[in-house]
Design a protein around this motif. Structure first.
Motif, PDB file in Angstrom:
ATOM      1  N   GLU A  12      -5.284  10.357  -6.491  1.00 29.46           N
ATOM      2  CA  GLU A  12      -5.397   9.040  -7.689  1.00 29.46           C
ATOM      3  C   GLU A  12      -4.949   7.770  -6.830  1.00 29.46           C
ATOM      4  O   GLU A  12      -5.675   6.598  -7.068  1.00 29.46           O
ATOM      5  CB  GLU A  12      -4.531   9.299  -8.707  1.00 29.46           C
ATOM      6  N   THR A  13      -3.656   7.638  -6.056  1.00 31.36           N
ATOM      7  CA  THR A  13      -3.187   6.629  -5.754  1.00 31.36           C
ATOM      8  C   THR A  13      -4.073   6.048  -4.731  1.00 31.36           C
ATOM      9  O   THR A  13      -4.328   4.822  -4.425  1.00 31.36           O
ATOM     10  CB  THR A  13      -1.555   6.645  -5.332  1.00 31.36           C
ATOM     11  N   LEU A  14      -4.485   6.843  -3.954  1.00 37.99           N
ATOM     12  CA  LEU A  14      -5.397   6.360  -2.427  1.00 37.99           C
ATOM     13  C   LEU A  14      -6.704   5.951  -3.052  1.00 37.99           C
ATOM     14  O   LEU A  14      -7.130   4.855  -2.614  1.00 37.99           O
ATOM     15  CB  LEU A  14      -5.446   7.662  -1.635  1.00 37.99           C
ATOM     16  N   ILE A  40       1.018  -1.158  -0.002  1.00 42.31           N
ATOM     17  CA  ILE A  40      -0.037  -0.088   0.101  1.00 42.31           C
ATOM     18  C   ILE A  40       1.081   1.209   0.065  1.00 42.31           C
ATOM     19  O   ILE A  40       1.239   1.729   1.111  1.00 42.31           O
ATOM     20  CB  ILE A  40      -1.048  -0.137   1.331  1.00 42.31           C
ATOM     21  N   LYS A  41       1.009   1.902  -1.142  1.00 47.86           N
ATOM     22  CA  LYS A  41       1.913   3.060  -1.212  1.00 47.86           C
ATOM     23  C   LYS A  41       1.293   4.171  -1.710  1.00 47.86           C
ATOM     24  O   LYS A  41       0.355   3.742  -2.829  1.00 47.86           O
ATOM     25  CB  LYS A  41       3.274   2.686  -2.268  1.00 47.86           C
ATOM     26  N   VAL A  42       0.961   5.136  -1.250  1.00 50.08           N
ATOM     27  CA  VAL A  42       0.426   6.459  -1.727  1.00 50.08           C
ATOM     28  C   VAL A  42       1.288   7.669  -1.977  1.00 50.08           C
ATOM     29  O   VAL A  42       2.281   7.938  -0.889  1.00 50.08           O
ATOM     30  CB  VAL A  42      -0.575   6.680  -0.605  1.00 50.08           C
ATOM     31  N   SER A  43       1.110   8.201  -3.080  1.00 50.39           N
ATOM     32  CA  SER A  43       2.149   9.264  -3.519  1.00 50.39           C
ATOM     33  C   SER A  43       1.479  10.690  -2.879  1.00 50.39           C
ATOM     34  O   SER A  43       0.692  11.155  -2.578  1.00 50.39           O
ATOM     35  CB  SER A  43       1.929   9.709  -5.042  1.00 50.39           C
ATOM     36  N   PHE A  44       2.835  11.225  -2.144  1.00 48.69           N
ATOM     37  CA  PHE A  44       2.469  12.604  -1.541  1.00 48.69           C
ATOM     38  C   PHE A  44       3.021  13.686  -2.394  1.00 48.69           C
ATOM     39  O   PHE A  44       3.241  14.663  -1.990  1.00 48.69           O
ATOM     40  CB  PHE A  44       3.200  12.737  -0.195  1.00 48.69           C
ATOM     41  N   ASP A  45       3.214  13.325  -3.797  1.00 48.37           N
ATOM     42  CA  ASP A  45       3.826  14.348  -4.522  1.00 48.37           C
ATOM     43  C   ASP A  45       2.923  15.600  -4.904  1.00 48.37           C
ATOM     44  O   ASP A  45       3.674  16.735  -5.005  1.00 48.37           O
ATOM     45  CB  ASP A  45       4.553  13.667  -5.880  1.00 48.37           C
ATOM     46  N   VAL A  93      -8.357   1.953  -2.316  1.00 46.58           N
ATOM     47  CA  VAL A  93      -9.753   1.861  -2.022  1.00 46.58           C
ATOM     48  C   VAL A  93     -10.898   1.028  -3.035  1.00 46.58           C
ATOM     49  O   VAL A  93     -11.328   0.115  -2.747  1.00 46.58           O
ATOM     50  CB  VAL A  93     -10.474   3.110  -1.511  1.00 46.58           C
ATOM     51  N   ASN A  94     -10.588   1.568  -4.257  1.00 49.66           N
ATOM     52  CA  ASN A  94     -11.421   1.029  -5.355  1.00 49.66           C
ATOM     53  C   ASN A  94     -11.068  -0.273  -5.626  1.00 49.66           C
ATOM     54  O   ASN A  94     -11.831  -1.190  -5.893  1.00 49.66           O
ATOM     55  CB  ASN A  94     -11.171   1.781  -6.729  1.00 49.66           C
ATOM     56  N   SER A  95      -9.792  -0.632  -5.397  1.00 51.32           N
ATOM     57  CA  SER A  95      -9.370  -2.206  -5.796  1.00 51.32           C
ATOM     58  C   SER A  95      -9.666  -3.182  -4.489  1.00 51.32           C
ATOM     59  O   SER A  95      -9.551  -4.226  -4.673  1.00 51.32           O
ATOM     60  CB  SER A  95      -7.608  -2.159  -6.036  1.00 51.32           C
ATOM     61  N   GLY A  96     -10.192  -2.458  -3.421  1.00 48.61           N
ATOM     62  CA  GLY A  96     -10.768  -3.176  -2.433  1.00 48.61           C
ATOM     63  C   GLY A  96      -9.485  -3.669  -1.339  1.00 48.61           C
ATOM     64  O   GLY A  96      -9.825  -4.380  -0.417  1.00 48.61           O
TER      65      GLY A  96
END
Lengths: 758, 758
Positions: free
Chosen positions: B244-246, B232-237, B250-253
Motif C-alpha cells: 500500500e505505501t510503496l 519517502i517512507k514505506v512500511s515493512f510491518d 509510485v501512484n503519486s509520482g
C-alpha cells in the motif's frame, strides 16, 4: 614361371603363406528323415537380393552359405560355423541341413522349385539349367574354396622376376599357373577328400550306373555329377585364349552365360572374362570339394589347410601344366572318381611324390610342424586307402543302413548341437554374449559385418553405403558423447534429472569423514543410503532402511564408503522394488526384476542339493560367457543361510524360499525375471523421459517402484529413479531366468538401419 | 515471531546456517589516474540484453558484476573473483576498475553517458534519475548482498510453529522480521564495514559538506549519498502495508517506479511488490555495503560471512522491530555514518551487546570456531575503532596523498595481478586449465553457467532455453558416442581411416612375442615403430628409423612393448615432422609443432643456468596447472646431454642448440610452437577429412609431414596420419611457447551456441 627360387632367395616364406580365404557351401534343407523339403526359403533370413551370407543356390531348398573373405582359414572356419549356427537355430523345428553333397529323398522333379530370387533373370537362368541338365543334377551340393595370394607377395615376386614386364600380365600368369597345375593334379585332392561314394537310386532318372554294393570315390566329380557337356573345352594357357574360347561357347549358344562354364577352377574378380585383360585375375575359386559329412560345417579345418598347402605347391613346383597336361588331369580326375574308395588309387606314386614335395616345401618356407603333420597324414593315405574320407563315409553308410539314413542321423545331431548352445556363437565365444547376440541378428538379417576388434567388441556394419560402428552391443553413433559422460557421473546425472523434473532421491556429497559427520543432523531419522560416488560393484554401500538413529552408526557407514572412493554420497533411501527398464529411442523395450540368489525347498533335498539342481540350468555358468551365473556356496552365502537358521545341509520345507544372497546382482547368482508385460505403462513412459533427459538413445533406467500395477504419481513414495546406465546389459533381457525373452539386439539393428527390410 | 527456541529444540543449527548467496558489485571503469572514463562499455562483454554476469548499472562507465546464487559464500566469492579476472583481462590496456564506492575524477556531468541498454525504457529511467538526483550521485557504487534461507529450513520452521496458518504468510513474516531488524541494527554493519570516509571535492556541486581534514564513516550512507527524499517512507510491518505505501509513492509520482525506492533492504522474488501476497518473498537484497578497497573484489570473505551471521542474528533474537524501531535504526545509521571513523561510536554498548548475542548464537548452532573468531574480531572493534575498515581506509588515503591517488594505486595493482595469471581463473585453478579457459569465455560472453562437478570438469551452459553440457573443455553432445570409442582404439582407427582412403602407416598386431618374431621377415629392412596397442604416455615404444636389420633387436623391442600391454603393434615409420592439427567441425583451427625440451647456448651460461632461465618463463610450472612444464634435469635429461658430449655444467657455444629430451611431449618440458599460418592448406583440409571419417566434431589429428610448405600428395612419403585424438588438448594452442595464440575455447562456445551474438 619359376618362383620357388625367388621365394627362397628373398626369404618370402611367410609372405607366401599369407592369403585371403573364403568358403561357399551349398546344402539342402531336409526333413527329419533326410528327404529334401519343398518349403520356401525361410523369411527369417531377410532378403536374398542383398544377403551376403545366406543365399539360395539353384533350388529354393538349396542353401548357399557364404563366408566373407578372411586373412586366416581359422577365421573363415569360425564364420562358416557361425553362419551354420544362425541358420540351424532359425530353421523351422522340423527342418535340418543335409550334410552330404548328393541329395537323398528327392521330391518328384516337378516339385523342385528353383530359387525365387527378386531378379527375373536369375530365375530364368535356373529354369534354363533345369531344361539343360534336369533339376536333380542341379541339386548336388559342394564346397567352393576361394583363395587370393597376398597382393604384397605378388608385388614382391613381380619385382624379383624378369620374365614379365607388366604387373597385370604377371598376376594373370601366376594365377593361370595355379589354375592349370591345379587341374593337372586335382585328382590328388579328390582321392583324399572325396565323399560321395553313392546316392539313393531315385537320383538317377535312367537307373543307377552303380552296380549293387559298388561304391566310388566321388559321384559328384564323375560324369554323373554336375558337369558341362564333354565338348566344352576352355583354354587356360593365357587370358586372351581363355577369353576367346569361353566367349566362343557363349556366342555359339552352347553356354547360356560364362557362369555356366563349370570348371573346377574359376577365375574371379571380374563380371566378364574379358575384364581380366585390364584388371588381372583377383583370386581363384576351387569347386572340387564334396561336403564332409563328419564335419557340421561340411569341411574340416585341417583339410582346408591342406588345400591351401596344395595351392601353394601348385605355384612352388617349377613346372606349369600345358593344355595337354590339363586334359590329362581332367581325365585322371574322372578315373579316380570312379575308383573304389576302399582301394588304392592307380596314380598313388604320383600322389606320393607330390606330397613329398609338399612336405619339402612346407619345411623350406617355415610353415611349422603342424603343417608338416597334416601333409604327412595325407601322404600316409596313399598306402592306406581305408583312411581316406571316402572310405570312412562308406563304412558309416553301411553301419547306418543307407545313404539317406546316415545323412539324416548326422543332420539331427548337428542341429541339436546348435540348439544346445542357443545363447552363443560357439566360434566367437571369446567375445561378449551381447555382441554375439547382435552378430547373430546381423548375420541372420544380412548386414555386412566386419569385426574390427574382437577383444574390444568392435563391429563395423554396413547396408548399401550406410556404415555404422557398434561397440559392446549397443554403443553407437546414435548416442551423443555427452550422454554416457553424464551417466558415468552420479552427481551430474541427479542434477540433470532433478532439473528435468523427475523424482530423484536427494543426496549430498562429502569429501571428508569429518565433513559428513558434521552434517549428521540433516539425516537423523531418515532412511538413507551411504555410498561411494563411483562404484559399480556394490562395494562400500550401507543402507539404513529404518532411518539412521545415531551418529556412531552413521560415521561407521561413511568410513566404509570412503574406503572405495575419495567422494561419498548420502542419499534418500526409497522403499519399493528395483526394476531395470531397457529403453531404446521412444520405447521401453524390456523391464526386468532381479531377484537375489535363492532356492525353493521341496521337503526332501538339502540346500546344497537344491543349489546344485538350480545350477544345472543350461543358462547358468561362470557368468562371463553364460547369461546367468551359478549360485556359489561361499562365506557370504553361508552367512546368509545362518541368518535364516540354516546350513548347506539343512532340508528346507516344501515351498520354503531360501535366500542365498542379499544383493540382487545376476553376477552373484541372482534370477532375472522379465516383467515387461506386467509393468504399468506410466513407468515405461517415465523411463523413456529419463532417457531423453540424459540425451541418450539407449539407456538402462533403474526405478524403485512399490507397486508396479498402480499408475505412477509425482512423489518419491510412488517411484524414484536411482540410476541411468549407458551401454546397458542386454543378455539378462534376451535370456531371462523366467518370463519372456526380449530380442533387444534386433532392436539395436533396426535402430541403426531403419531402412533394412527385416 | 520467536524462532530461537524452535531452532534449539529441533536441532536445526546446521539447517539454519544453510542459505543461498549472491553478490552484485558496482564499480567505475577509470583511467590510470583513477578518473572515470567516458568510453563505451567494452564490446568484449557481449550483449547486455541477456548477460547474466557483466552488466552496466547507471552509467556506461559503471560496471555491475553479478554472481549467480551459490550455496556457500566461498563459491560466491570464487565467482566474484572470477568475473573480476575476466573483466580486468578484457578491459582496454588503459582502463582499470576503481576499488572504492565514491567516484573520483568525475568528468563534467554532461559527459556522463547513462548505460546504453537495448531497451529504451531502461535508458529513459536512467535519464529520469539524472533529472531527479543529478548524474554524480548515481555514480556512487556499492555491494548488494542477496540472501535466501534454505527452503527446507523455512518448511521445518513453519511446521514447528503455530502462529501462522499459511506457509506464504509465515515466509513473508520471517523475511519481514529480518528486514525490519536489519534496518533497526544496520548501523552496526556500517560502523564495522563502512569505507567511504571522504571523496574529492568536485563530487559535490555546491561544495563539500566536509570540513578540511574531516573524515566520516560513510559518505555513501549519509544524506549526501544515494538516498530517496526524506519523506519517502514505506512500511515493512506487513506485506499488505508495504504494498500500500510503496504503491502510494509510485501512484503519486514521487517515485517513477517501485525500483526507485532505495531502501537498504529490498524484498526480492517478484517484479511488483503486490505479487508477494501470492508467492511470498523469495529472498532479500541488502544494499548497505561500501566497496572495501583492500579487497580486489570489493568485499572480504570474512566480512561476507559476518554479514551472514548478522542476518541470522536478526532472525535469532526474539524481538521484531516495529515501524518506530525501523525509524530509530535509520536515524542511527545516518548518525553513525557521519561519525569520525577513527573515533568510537556513540552506540558502542548496543553494538557490543548485539555481537555478544551473535557469539552466543554461533556457539549454540555449532557454527564452529572460525565463525566465533570472526565475530570476536568485530566485537573488539567497538573498543578499538582504529581497527574498523573506515579508519584503515583513512590511514591509507593519507599515506597515498589523496582519495583518488589511493584508489588509482590499488586499481593498477589489482589489474596487474589479474594479468600476471592470465592463463587461469585463480579461484577455479583446481580445475583443468582448458576448462578454466572455456569458463573465461563463457563468462565473458554471457552464457549462463553451472559447474555440475568441479572434479569432473563438468559444466552446464545455457542460452535462453538451449542447454549444452561440456566435460573437459570440449567433450559435448556435438560428438557422437562412437567417435571417441573408435579413436580410443588404434587398430579400429587405422582400419576406419584406411577404408576412407587416408595415408595410414601399415601395421600389424600381435598377441605374443613368438608370433611377432615369427613374422620378422615381413619387417626386415623397413623403418618401423614397435609399440603397445594402448598407451598414451609414450611407454614401451621403440623406433627403428633406419630400418630393422636383425631379429634379435626386433625381438627385444617387441618384448619391451609387451611390458605395457597384452597386444602390440608393429607399424611403418614415417619420416618427417609431427604436427598436431586441432579440428573443429569443418575447419582446422590450429596447427602446432611440439619440440623436445631444449635450450640454446649463449657462450656464457652453463646448461643448468640456461635451463633455469628458460624455466623462469611465466607459462612454465608443474604442467598440471600451467600451459608449459619446467624442464627437469633428471637421469633422462642427463643421458641426453651425455649423448651430445655435455653435462649440466658445460657451457654451450652461443647459438648452440642443446637437446634435453628425445620425445616432444609438452609434459616433459617440450616447447609448443604455433604453425597454423605456416602450414599448407592442403594438410589442414586433410585433417578436416580425417575428423569427418572419425565421425567427430572435435578432433586432434597428428600428421607426419616432411615439408609443410609443399602441397599434400597421395603417398606416405608426402604425409601420413598417425593418430586421431578425441578431447584434444587446447591449452598448448591457446598459450603456445612461441607463435600466435589460438582461442579454441571460444570456438567451442560458438560451436555449441551458434545463435549466441558474440
Amino acid at each position: 614361371m619359376k618362383l620357388q627360387q625367388i621365394i627362397k632367395n628373398n626369404r618370402l616364406g611367410l609372405l607366401f603363406q599369407q592369403g585371403t580365404f573364403g568358403i561357399e557351401k551349398e546344402s539342402q534343407r531336409v526333413h527329419q528323415d533326410g528327404s529334401v523339403v519343398t518349403t520356401a526359403h525361410p523369411k527369417a533370413f531377410g532378403n536374398r537380393s542383398f544377403h551376403p551370407y545366406i543365399q539360395t543356390d539353384f533350388a529354393e531348398s538349396q542353401l548357399e552359405l557364404i563366408t566373407p573373405p578372411n586373412k586366416t582359414l581359422e577365421d573363415t572356419m569360425r564364420w562358416l560355423q557361425t553362419i551354420h549356427e544362425v541358420v540351424l537355430r532359425s530353421l523351422p523345428g522340423d527342418e535340418y541341413i543335409f550334410p552330404m553333397s548328393m541329395p537323398a529323398g528327392l521330391p518328384p522333379e516337378n516339385e523342385i522349385k528353383v530359387a525365387q530370387l527378386d531378379n527375373p533373370e536369375d530365375v530364368a537362368y535356373r529354369e534354363h539349367l533345369v531344361e539343360s541338365y534336369g533339376a536333380y543334377k542341379q541339386m548336388v551340393s559342394g564346397i567352393h574354396y576361394n583363395f587370393q595370394f597376398s597382393p604384397e607377395l605378388i608385388d614382391t615376386l613381380f619385382a624379383a622376376q624378369n620374365e614379365y614386364q607388366s604387373a597385370v600380365e604377371f598376376q594373370n600368369a601366376l594365377y593361370l599357373k595355379l589354375a592349370k597345375n591345379f587341374l593337372r593334379y586335382q585328382w590328388v585332392l579328390l582321392y583324399l577328400l572325396a565323399a560321395t561314394p553313392t546316392v539313393d537310386a531315385n537320383y538317377f532318372k535312367d537307373g543307377s550306373p552303380l552296380k549293387p554294393n559298388q561304391y566310388v570315390r566321388s559321384l559328384r566329380s564323375s560324369q554323373y555329377g554336375y558337369v558341362n557337356a564333354p565338348e566344352i573345352k576352355v583354354s587356360f594357357d593365357s587370358i586372351p585364349q581363355y577369353v576367346e574360347t569361353l566367349e566362343h561357347w557363349v556366342n555359339s549358344g552352347k553356354l547360356i552365360a560364362e557362369k555356366e562354364f563349370y570348371s573346377n577352377v574359376r577365375l574371379r574378380g571380374a563380371k566378364k572374362a574379358r575384364e581380366f585383360l585390364e584388371t588381372g585375375i583377383q583370386y581363384l575359386e576351387f569347386r572340387l570339394f564334396d561336403l564332409n559329412p563328419f564335419e557340421p560345417n561340411g569341411i574340416a579345418l585341417d583339410d582346408a589347410k591342406f588345400i591351401h598347402y596344395f595351392i601353394m605347391l601348385m605355384i612352388w613346383i617349377d613346372e606349369t601344366a600345358d593344355g595337354d597336361g590339363v586334359e590329362i588331369g581332367k581325365a585322371r580326375l574322372a578315373e579316380v572318381a570312379w575308383e573304389d574308395p576302399r582301394q588304392p588309387t592307380q596314380y598313388a606314386i604320383e600322389g606320393e611324390m607330390l606330397l613329398s614335395e609338399m612336405i619339402n616345401m612346407l619345411e623350406m618356407i617355415g610353415a611349422g610342424e603342424s603343417a608338416v603333420e597334416i601333409a604327412e597324414d595325407k601322404l600316409a593315405m596313399f598306402a592306406e586307402p581305408q583312411l581316406t574320407l571316402g572310405a570312412r563315409v562308406v563304412d558309416e553308410i553301411e553301419k547306418a543302413g543307407g545313404y539317406q539314413a546316415f545323412g539324416a542321423n548326422l543332420a539331427r545331431v548337428y542341429k541339436q548341437n546348435a540348439l544346445d548352445t542357443f545363447y552363443m556363437l560357439t566360434a566367437f565365444n571369446n567375445m561378449e554374449l551381447s555382441t554375439q547376440a547382435l552378430m547373430f541378428d546381423v548375420i541372420q538379417k544380412g548386414l555386412k559385418m566386419e569385426i574390427l576388434d574382437e577383444n574390444d567388441q568392435f563391429l563395423r556394419l554396413q547396408f548399401g553405403d550406410h556404415v555404422e560402428y557398434v561397440k559392446n552391443g549397443n554403443m553407437t553413433s546414435y548416442d551423443s558423447y555427452i550422454s554416457p559422460l553424464i551417466m558415468e557421473n552420479k552427481v551430474v546425472t541427479k542434477k540433470v534429472l532433478a532439473e528435468a523434473g523427475f523424482n530423484v532421491p536427494q543426496s549430498r556429497e562429502f569429501t571428508s569423514l569429518e565433513q559428513a559427520v558434521a552434517n549428521y543432523a540433516l539425516f537423523e531419522g531418515k532412511a538413507v543410503v551411504i555410498k561411494p560416488k563411483s562404484t559399480n560393484f556394490g562395494l562400500g554401500i550401507t543402507i539404513f532402511q529404518q532411518g539412521v538413529t545415531n551418529r556412531e552408526d552413521f560415521a561407521k557407514a561413511v568410513e566404509i564408503a570412503f574406503r572405495e572412493d575419495k567422494e561419498i554420497m548420502v542419499e534418500d533411501y526409497l522403499v519399493g522394488t528395483e526394476y531395470r527398464f531397457f529403453v531404446l529411442g521412444d520405447q521401453t523395450l524390456a523391464v526386468l526384476l532381479r531377484v537375489p540368489a535363492n532356492v525353493t525347498g521341496d521337503g526332501k533335498s538339502t540346500v546344497a542339493e537344491l543349489v546344485a539342481a538350480k545350477n544345472a540350468h543350461p543358462l547358468r555358468g561362470d557368468g562371463s560367457r553364460t547369461p546367468l551365473k551359478k549360485i556359489a556356496l561361499g562365506d557370504i552365502e553361508q552367512l546368509q543361510l545362518k541368518e535364516q537358521g540354516l546350513t548347506v545341509d539343512s532340508v528346507p520345507a516344501d515351498g520354503q524360499l531360501v535366500q542365498l544372497r542379499a544383493n540382487s546382482n545376476i553376477s552373484t547368482g541372482g534370477d532375472s525375471i522379465d516383467m515387461t508385460d506386467e509393468m504399468h505403462d506410466s513407468y515405461k513412459q517415465l523411463a523413456v523421459g529419463i532417457t531423453k533427459a540424459m540425451g541418450a538413445a539407449v539407456c538402462g533406467v533403474d526405478l524403485i517402484i512399490p507397486d508396479l500395477k498402480k499408475p505412477a504419481e509425482n512423489s518419491l513414495s510412488s517411484w524414484g529413479v536411482i540410476e541411468a546406465n549407458f551401454n546397458p546389459m542386454m543378455m539378462m533381457h534376451i535370456f531371462p531366468y523366467a518370463g519372456k525373452s526380449r530380442r533387444l539386439t534386433l532392436d539395436v539393428v533396426k535402430m541403426l538401419f531403419p531402412e533394412l527390410p527385416v
